[in-house]
Design a protein around this motif. Structure first.
Motif, mmCIF file in Angstrom:
data_model
loop_
_atom_site.group_PDB
_atom_site.id
_atom_site.type_symbol
_atom_site.label_atom_id
_atom_site.label_comp_id
_atom_site.label_asym_id
_atom_site.label_seq_id
_atom_site.Cartn_x
_atom_site.Cartn_y
_atom_site.Cartn_z
ATOM 1 N N ARG A 53 0.857 -1.190 0.000
ATOM 2 C CA ARG A 53 0.000 0.000 0.000
ATOM 3 C C ARG A 53 0.892 1.239 0.000
ATOM 4 N NH1 ARG A 53 -5.348 -1.435 1.939
ATOM 5 N NH2 ARG A 53 -5.401 -3.677 2.436
ATOM 6 N N PHE A 54 0.426 2.302 -0.651
ATOM 7 C CA PHE A 54 1.230 3.519 -0.775
ATOM 8 C C PHE A 54 0.420 4.730 -0.334
ATOM 9 C CE2 PHE A 54 2.697 0.563 -4.123
ATOM 10 C CZ PHE A 54 3.999 0.361 -3.668
ATOM 11 N N ASN A 62 -5.256 1.657 -6.223
ATOM 12 C CA ASN A 62 -4.916 1.186 -4.885
ATOM 13 C C ASN A 62 -4.447 -0.266 -4.935
ATOM 14 O OD1 ASN A 62 -7.336 -0.439 -4.999
ATOM 15 N ND2 ASN A 62 -8.483 1.436 -4.529
ATOM 16 N N VAL A 63 -4.279 -0.844 -3.764
ATOM 17 C CA VAL A 63 -3.749 -2.203 -3.676
ATOM 18 C C VAL A 63 -4.636 -3.211 -4.402
ATOM 19 C CG1 VAL A 63 -4.869 -2.687 -1.453
ATOM 20 C CG2 VAL A 63 -2.750 -3.896 -2.074
ATOM 21 N N TYR A 64 -5.954 -2.962 -4.419
ATOM 22 C CA TYR A 64 -6.879 -3.903 -5.057
ATOM 23 C C TYR A 64 -6.874 -3.744 -6.584
ATOM 24 C CZ TYR A 64 -8.424 -3.877 -0.205
ATOM 25 O OH TYR A 64 -8.454 -3.940 1.163
ATOM 26 N N SER A 65 -6.843 -2.521 -7.064
ATOM 27 C CA SER A 65 -6.797 -2.318 -8.517
ATOM 28 C C SER A 65 -5.480 -2.819 -9.086
ATOM 29 C CB SER A 65 -6.999 -0.829 -8.853
ATOM 30 O OG SER A 65 -5.941 -0.041 -8.331
#
Length: 480
Positions: A53-54, A62-65
Motif C-alpha cells: 500500500r502507498f 490502490n492495492v486492489y486495482s
C-alpha cells in the motif's frame, strides 16, 4: 456437499520456477516475508494476495486495482495459463511436526466447493471471526474476481475413497507419481496430482456428495464469499439454495459465465458445474479419518491495559485457578539459545499438567494457572457444557472477559489482543514491554473441534492453528 471439477489457472512452469512464485496464505505473511516474496520474482503471488500500500493510493488506484491489473497482465503474458479440461487436484503435504522429529503427510483434494449458508447444515464453522479481515478480502475478491488461495475444509470418510482414487492407496507412499512438487520456506514438501479422467472425476464428486464439511482455515473468506454469492443469486433471480441446486445440475458444455468452468465438448461422462461462477469457491478437502492432521496452539498476547498489575491479576485468578510460579530453566553459557528458553522448555510445565491450564507470562515472571473445576464450572454457566472444559474457552470467557474485563467486542476488534503461534515471540513481547501479559495455551484437539462445530457452536477466534498451511498459488479459480 456438492463439489465441481474446474479449468484452473496455473502458473506456467516454462516461464517461472514454482518455488519463486508461491506463498504462504495471506494472513500468515509478516512484513519481512512480504518483502522477501517481492524480491523473489516479479511474478510472485504476493503482488496479488497482499500487495504493498502507498500513501498516494486513491479510491481508483490502490492495492486492489493493482492486484487485478497484475492478474490480467500475467494471463496476457501466459505466466498464468488455463487448463484445457476440467480437473480436480490431489494435494499432499509432507512435513515435520514443529518441536518434534515426527514426519507426517496430510492429503487433500483441491476442488470447487458449493457455497452454503451455515443454516443449511452442510458447512460448519468452528470459531468466531474477526471484523477486519472480512472487508479486506471482499474488496480484493471483487477487484480480481479470482480465487488465488484455497480454504481448508474437513470431512469424514473412513473408507478413504478420495485417497484410493487420487493417490493410489489409502495411506503410505502414493503409488501414482505427482505432477508437481515444491518445497516451501518451512521445509514442507507440497505435491500436486492432476485428475482429468471424467469417470474418476464423477466418482469423486459422488463420493463427497453426502459429506458435511467443517471449516478448518478460511472462515473469513468463506463468509465473505457466501455473502457475495447470495448477492449474485438475488441478481440472477436464484432466491434460495434449493433453486441453486436445481440450477447446479447444469453440465459441462452448457452456457456458463466462467471460463474456468467451461470445457470443450467431447464424448464421455458429463461433469457438473456451478449454477453461476460466484456459487462456488476453491477449497482443499481433507479427511479427518486419515493420518496427518496437526493442530498447534495459538497463544494470546494482551496489551494496552490501564494500570495493569501482575499481583492484582494473580490475586483475582486465585479464585478460579491454582497459581504457582514457574522457575526459568538455566541455559548453559555459550549455547545457541544465548540465555533464552526454547519453546519446548518454556512449555514443558504446561504440557506436563493434566486438565485445563495456561502459562501467564508477565514482566516479573511466569506462572502456571491450573483450573479449579468447581469454581470454573460455577463461573461459566453461560457457556455451553461441552465448551466449559476447553482451555481456550476458559481463557477467553473467564480470564480475558471476567478477570481482565475485556469485552467480547474489543476482543473481536483486536483492540487489546494479539495472536501468535510462537511461545518465544509471545514471551519476548512481554520482556520488551510491548505487552502486559502473554497466555501460553495447549492446542484444541481434533475431536473437541469436531464436537463443537457439528453441535452448531463456535469457539473463540483463532482457537486452532492447523499446520502446515495450504500453499497459495498452486491453482487459481477465475470467475471471468
Amino acid at each position: 456437499m456438492r463439489i465441481y471439477p474446474f479449468r484452473a489457472l496455473r502458473y506456467n512452469t516454462q516461464k517461472v520456477q514454482l518455488e519463486d512464485v508461491v506463498t504462504q496464505p495471506y494472513d500468515k505473511i509478516s512484513p519481512a516475508m512480504q518483502e522477501a516474496y517481492y524480491e523473489k520474482s516479479p511474478f510472485n503471488l504476493i503482488r496479488v494476495i497482499l500487495g504493498k500500500r502507498f500513501p498516494a493510493d486513491t479510491e481508483t488506484e490502490n492495492v486492489y486495482s493493482r492486484a487485478a491489473k497484475t492478474l490480467q497482465d500475467w494471463r496476457k503474458e501466459a505466466v498464468l495459463v488455463e487448463e484445457r479440461e476440467p480437473a480436480l487436484f490431489g494435494y499432499a503435504q509432507r512435513y515435520t511436526v514443529p518441536g518434534t522429529n515426527e514426519v507426517r503427510e496430510r492429503r487433500g483434494l483441491i476442488c470447487l466447493g458449493h457455497l452454503y449458508d451455515y443454516a443449511e447444515q452442510v458447512v460448519y464453522r468452528h470459531e468466531q471471526t474477526l471484523a477486519k479481515p472480512k472487508s479486506d478480502r471482499l474488496s480484493l475478491f471483487k477487484a480480481t474476481r479470482t480465487y488465488c488461495e484455497q480454504i481448508y475444509m474437513l470431512y469424514s470418510d473412513p473408507s478413504f475413497t478420495v485417497e484410493s482414487l487420487v493417490f493410489g492407496n489409502r495411506t503410505g507412499e502414493p503409488t501414482i507419481p505427482a505432477d508437481e512438487t515444491v518445497t516451501d520456506e518451512y521445509g514442507v514438501v507440497h505435491s500436486v496430482w492432476k485428475v482429468t479422467d471424467p469417470h474418476v472425476l464423477n466418482l469423486l464428486v459422488g463420493a463427497l456428495s453426502d459429506k458435511k464439511l467443517i471449516i478448518a482455515d478460511g472462515h473469513h473468506r468463506y463468509e465473505t464469499s457466501t455473502a457475495y454469492a447470495r448477492e449474485r443469486a438475488a441478481e440472477l433471480g436464484v432466491a434460495d439454495s434449493t433453486r441453486q441446486h436445481e440450477h447446479s445440475e447444469k453440465q459441462v458444455g452448457e452456457a456458463d459465465e466462467s471460463p474456468s468452468n467451461d470445457a470443450d465438448m467431447k464424448a464421455g461422462p458429463q461433469l457438473p458445474v456451478p449454477p453461476f461462477p460466484e456459487a462456488a469457491m476453491m477449497m482443499t478437502l481433507v479427511n479427518t479419518d486419515a493420518p496427518g492432521i496437526t493442530i498447534l496452539p495459538t497463544h494470546r498476547i494482551v496489551y494496552g491495559l490501564k494500570d495493569f498489575s501482575s499481583q492484582a491479576f494473580l490475586d483475582k485468578a486465585a479464585e478460579f485457578f491454582d497459581v504457582s510460579k514457574v522457575e526459568a530453566k538455566a541455559v548453559a553459557a555459550g549455547s545457541d539459545a544465548e540465555g533464552v528458553e526454547s519453546a519446548a522448555e518454556r512449555l514443558a510445565p504446561l504440557n506436563g499438567t493434566e486438565g485445563v491450564a495456561f502459562l501467564a507470562v508477565m514482566a516479573d515472571g511466569t506462572w502456571l494457572l491450573k483450573a479449579k473445576k468447581a469454581a470454573v464450572e460455577g463461573a461459566l454457566q453461560h457457556v455451553p457444557p461441552r465448551q466449559r472444559v476447553m482451555d481456550v474457552v476458559q481463557l477467553h470467557a473467564l480470564v480475558l472477559e471476567q478477570l481482565l474485563e475485556l469485552t467480547p467486542e474489543s476482543i473481536r476488534q483486536q483492540e487489546n489482543l494479539r495472536y501468535l503461534r510462537s511461545a518465544e515471540d509471545a514471551a519476548a513481547q512481554v520482556a520488551r514491554g510491548e505487552a502486559d501479559i502473554a497466555f501460553l495455551i495447549k492446542p484444541v484437539t481434533l475431536d473437541q473441534m469436531k464436537e463443537v462445530s457439528l453441535g452448531g457452536e463456535v469457539m473463540p477466534q483463532k482457537s486452532t492453528d492447523f499446520y502446515p498451511k495450504l500453499l497459495s498459488g498452486l491453482a487459481f479459480y477465475a470467475l471471468d
